[in-house]
Design an enzyme around this catalytic site. Structure first.
Site, mmCIF file in Angstrom:
data_model
loop_
_atom_site.group_PDB
_atom_site.id
_atom_site.type_symbol
_atom_site.label_atom_id
_atom_site.label_comp_id
_atom_site.label_asym_id
_atom_site.label_seq_id
_atom_site.Cartn_x
_atom_site.Cartn_y
_atom_site.Cartn_z
ATOM 1 N N TYR A 187 29.654 -8.278 28.412
ATOM 2 C CA TYR A 187 31.183 -8.391 28.409
ATOM 3 C C TYR A 187 32.097 -7.119 28.214
ATOM 4 O O TYR A 187 32.907 -6.787 28.856
ATOM 5 C CB TYR A 187 31.484 -9.606 27.578
ATOM 6 C CG TYR A 187 31.371 -11.089 27.945
ATOM 7 C CD1 TYR A 187 32.296 -11.400 29.178
ATOM 8 C CD2 TYR A 187 30.074 -11.549 27.719
ATOM 9 C CE1 TYR A 187 32.088 -12.998 29.678
ATOM 10 C CE2 TYR A 187 30.018 -12.999 28.447
ATOM 11 C CZ TYR A 187 30.763 -13.560 29.253
ATOM 12 O OH TYR A 187 30.617 -14.449 29.750
ATOM 13 N N HIS B 78 40.372 -15.390 36.182
ATOM 14 C CA HIS B 78 39.021 -14.622 35.766
ATOM 15 C C HIS B 78 38.121 -15.589 36.453
ATOM 16 O O HIS B 78 36.964 -14.907 37.341
ATOM 17 C CB HIS B 78 38.894 -14.867 34.286
ATOM 18 C CG HIS B 78 37.296 -14.424 34.086
ATOM 19 N ND1 HIS B 78 37.017 -13.094 33.303
ATOM 20 C CD2 HIS B 78 36.284 -14.831 33.914
ATOM 21 C CE1 HIS B 78 35.740 -13.023 33.405
ATOM 22 N NE2 HIS B 78 35.064 -13.980 33.539
ATOM 23 N N GLU B 79 38.049 -16.855 36.380
ATOM 24 C CA GLU B 79 36.944 -17.717 37.103
ATOM 25 C C GLU B 79 37.064 -17.444 38.770
ATOM 26 O O GLU B 79 35.929 -17.744 39.506
ATOM 27 C CB GLU B 79 36.963 -18.928 36.788
ATOM 28 C CG GLU B 79 36.627 -19.296 35.339
ATOM 29 C CD GLU B 79 35.325 -18.617 34.801
ATOM 30 O OE1 GLU B 79 34.337 -18.329 35.691
ATOM 31 O OE2 GLU B 79 35.180 -18.316 33.473
ATOM 32 N N HIS C 266 33.873 -13.509 44.417
ATOM 33 C CA HIS C 266 32.678 -12.509 44.314
ATOM 34 C C HIS C 266 31.696 -13.204 45.113
ATOM 35 O O HIS C 266 30.628 -12.844 45.789
ATOM 36 C CB HIS C 266 32.372 -12.215 42.987
ATOM 37 C CG HIS C 266 31.395 -11.092 42.854
ATOM 38 N ND1 HIS C 266 30.669 -10.537 41.654
ATOM 39 C CD2 HIS C 266 30.634 -10.503 43.812
ATOM 40 C CE1 HIS C 266 30.100 -9.633 41.806
ATOM 41 N NE2 HIS C 266 29.902 -9.372 43.292
ATOM 42 N N GLU D 20 30.447 -9.498 35.098
ATOM 43 C CA GLU D 20 31.751 -9.681 34.579
ATOM 44 C C GLU D 20 32.944 -8.876 35.148
ATOM 45 O O GLU D 20 34.011 -9.127 35.153
ATOM 46 C CB GLU D 20 31.750 -10.035 33.029
ATOM 47 C CG GLU D 20 30.901 -11.145 32.318
ATOM 48 C CD GLU D 20 31.159 -12.464 32.960
ATOM 49 O OE1 GLU D 20 32.533 -12.736 33.064
ATOM 50 O OE2 GLU D 20 30.593 -13.263 32.867
ATOM 51 N N HIS E 93 35.055 -14.656 39.823
ATOM 52 C CA HIS E 93 33.624 -15.177 40.370
ATOM 53 C C HIS E 93 33.576 -15.903 41.522
ATOM 54 O O HIS E 93 32.617 -15.670 42.406
ATOM 55 C CB HIS E 93 33.229 -16.092 38.988
ATOM 56 C CG HIS E 93 32.816 -15.203 37.701
ATOM 57 N ND1 HIS E 93 32.293 -14.056 37.809
ATOM 58 C CD2 HIS E 93 33.388 -15.396 36.477
ATOM 59 C CE1 HIS E 93 32.104 -13.680 36.519
ATOM 60 N NE2 HIS E 93 32.591 -14.296 35.638
#
Length: 674
Positions: A604, A463-464, A470, A492, A467
């Protein structure tokens, strides 16, 4: 497995994190001075144009972010408390200075004059027009459209930034600690015990368990002694009492500012520029989901309660209820019994040394990139690793990212991507390349074991990293739109979509390798993990629904409410559990309410609708290894950043308007938000 062999070194400089207290202060003062000079110059314009009035403010924002992002990383990650404090003071000063600059009526009048020149505005490209609109909105949100009396009131109220900074600093600095004997830690593995510090208390050897994630979460899930779990839970939920007054004051200020700006509530003000638009739309979604999910959770609690009753009977103890500190423990036992899944067994297959390069390899293949580990680098701590990112098939540099994976005193206590330098176009037309930092608190290696991820840690890492990429893959002219600077209810979605990779059998085989045997996860374990995930899909969302409803309760109100009393009451009502009457203030560590998610925690769930649609519509149908799908995702979702509406990005990637069908299918609900 990919080997990250280095090409010719990039021409992009990396930041100097080895700063003295004096350097931090002097650099901050220089940035503030430059900001003031820029705004003075803009205010002096008599015939303002985009190039003479708007662009200078955008460029100043670019330059200020280069410094502020770096200092924010140090404030959250430096091992030196004096440096952390100095960075906090510098950021507070710069935030106050920027706020004052953006409340200057003389500058606002110049900006209005540019906006009034419709002919010039019509000639600007899309991102430049977006900058004009964004700047106008910032001035208005700072009270510049108010009369003089209300504007003075607004200035007095506009000081929540200091409260937010102190709130999060308290969370980072204040780690609770409890001492336990070996017997009290029954159920914990030898690897866990060996990783704890010890103390002698009255001649008895005791083990120190802290509120840091690698200590707290395994204990609350595995410790057999209910008193041990209770002690640790209460220590964890009462460690920042001073934060209660900070959050209470912040909500008061937010409501007062919203009312001055003509809004009924803070949430109404926040949502105006988001994809959801109104609190009504948010609450309809949340209440609809809660109604469908809560009963299933009540039935689960009955099952867990029966499990605890049997435990108590077997040990000759009286059953006195199922409490907050029991849930994770009995959920873990239930998973073992029903699916033959033991998290302690599963994590043996996910060593950090295996998972990190494997996931980086997934990202570089999906996005057409080449990732290079830099052997020699200077960061804020020796544990930190630095990577370069290049185009896969050409000698074109993309950016850098840092990995800071393990906990230490004073460090940010959860997991997040911290922007470290934005990408933008410099005044001379050259490119400023972006840098991202991932700060996490995964378990460290022990004397008997390498660093091991639980599967949920693998999911968090994936997940991180979403980011991170991105941030790195965005290409924008202005830093204000770079990377994750999108609408809060879309921010998110890209990372949530990528969590799906952690549940694909082919990926689980690829990224797993038992640290002793080298074998991947067996198919039987993979099948059980996926079945368990699917069965628990609804319950996993309930905690997010609670947080979202709580956020609305304190921010979509026309009068101030007690933030702690409201939290505890709503928690008990929504999740149907309690802490046996103990006095706790869990909300004092709910950092999202003081880190930009005020009025926006629903995002979220809102973005989960989009993430599920993207995954099932494109990647699941076309193949998670489909290079063209990956490049479409990079081009349409990641590359634009916030330089256009996220709905435009979604529609271009999906080929249609997004819908919630895939989300409800994943939840097992044949329904739709539409």
């Amino acid at each position: 497995m990919a080997t990250f062999a280095a090409p010719a070194s990039s021409k992009s400089s990396i930041p100097n994190f080895n700063l003295s207290l004096t350097e931090i202060r002097e650099m901050a003062e220089a940035v503030a001075s430059n900001t003031n000079q820029t705004f003075d110059s803009v205010a002096a314009q008599t015939n303002p144009t985009f190039e003479s009035a708007i662009a200078p403010i955008g460029m100043e924002e670019n330059n200020m972010n280069v410094f502020c992002y770096k200092i924010n990383v140090l404030q959250n990650a430096s091992a030196n408390k004096d440096i952390r404090n100095a960075c906090s003071e510098a950021l507070s000063m710069l935030d106050e200075n920027k706020t004052e600059a953006l409340m200057r009526e003389d500058v606002y009048k110049v900006v209005q004059a540019v906006i009034a020149n419709k002919e010039e505005i019509s000639k600007l490209d899309g991102e430049d027009r977006r900058l004009v609109k964004s700047l106008e909105c910032v001035f208005i949100s700072n009270g510049l459209n108010l009369d003089e009396g209300k504007r003075e009131q607004f200035k007095i109220l506009n000081c929540e930034g200091d409260l937010e900074m102190q709130f999060n600093s308290n969370i980072n600095e204040r780690a609770a600690k409890e001492l336990f004997t070996r017997d009290e830690l029954d159920g914990m593995s030898d690897d866990y015990i060996n990783g704890l510090e010890t103390e002698q208390v009255d001649g008895v050897l005791k083990y120190a368990v802290t509120s840091k994630s690698p200590d707290y979460y395994p204990l609350i899930k595995l410790a057999r002694n209910t008193e041990t779990r209770e002690r640790m839970y209460l220590a964890y939920t009462t460690r920042c009492p001073e934060n209660l007054s900070l959050l209470q004051e912040a909500t008061r200020l937010r409501l007062a500012k919203a009312r001055l700006l003509g809004k009924n509530t803070h949430a109404e003000y926040v949502l105006e520029d988001q994809m959801a638009k109104t609190p009504k739309a948010v609450l309809e979604m949340l209440n609809d989901l809660r109604g469908k999910i809560r009963q299933a959770w009540v039935e689960r609690l009955k099952e867990l309660s029966e499990m605890k009753k049997k435990d108590m009977e077997a040990t000759g103890k009286q059953y006195n209820g199922l409490f907050d500190w029991d849930i994770s423990y009995y959920e873990n036992i239930r998973t073992k019994l029903k699916y033959n899944i033991d998290p302690e067994v599963v994590k043996q297959y996910f060593s950090v040394d295996r998972v990190v390069p494997a996931i980086l390899n997934i990202y570089q293949k999906m996005l057409g990139l080449r990732i290079v580990k830099v052997d020699k680098q200077s960061a804020w701590h020796p544990d930190v690793e630095l990577y370069e990112v290049w185009e896969a098939n050409e000698d074109k540099f993309i950016g850098h990212f840092y990995l800071d994976l393990y906990p230490r005193e004073g460090k940010y206590s959860h997991a997040a991507m911290f922007p470290t330098r934005p990408g933008f176009t410099k005044a001379d037309g050259s490119r400023e390349y972006p840098i991202a930092s991932m700060l996490t608190n995964f378990p460290k290696p022990t004397p008997s074991s390498p660093a091991l991820f639980e599967h949920e840690d693998v999911e968090d890492f994936m997940h991180e990293m979403g980011h991170v990429f991105h941030w790195l893959c965005a290409v924008t002219k202005w830093s204000i739109f770079h990377g994750t600077n999108v609408e809060s209810d879309f921010i998110e979605a890209p990372s949530q979509m990528l969590e799906n990779w952690c549940w694909q059998p082919s990926v689980l085989r690829q990224i797993s390798s038992h640290h002793k045997t080298g074998k991947p996860l067996p198919d039987s374990l993979i099948e059980g993990m996926i079945r368990n995930k699917n069965e628990n899909a609804l319950q996993r969302y309930l905690i997010v629904i609670f947080f979202s409803l709580y956020d609305m309760a304190i921010h979509n109100t026309t009068s101030n409410v007690d933030v702690n009393e409201t939290y505890n009451q709503m928690y008990n009502e929504t999740l149907c559990t309690n802490c046996g009457g103990a006095s706790i203030w869990t909300v004092a560590t709910f950092g999202h309410m003081m880190r930009g998610y005020d009025g926006s925690y629903y995002s979220y769930l809102w973005s989960q609708v989009y993430s599920t649609d993207m995954f099932e519509t494109r990647f699941l149908k076309e193949g998670i290894d489909n290079a063209q799908t990956g490049m479409d995702y990079r081009k349409e979702i990641l590359q634009p950043g916030g330089s256009r509406d996220s709905m435009v990005s979604l529609e271009r990637f999906l080929g249609r308007k997004p819908n919630s069908d895939a989300f409800f299918k994943q939840c097992g609900i044949n329904n739709s938000l539409n």
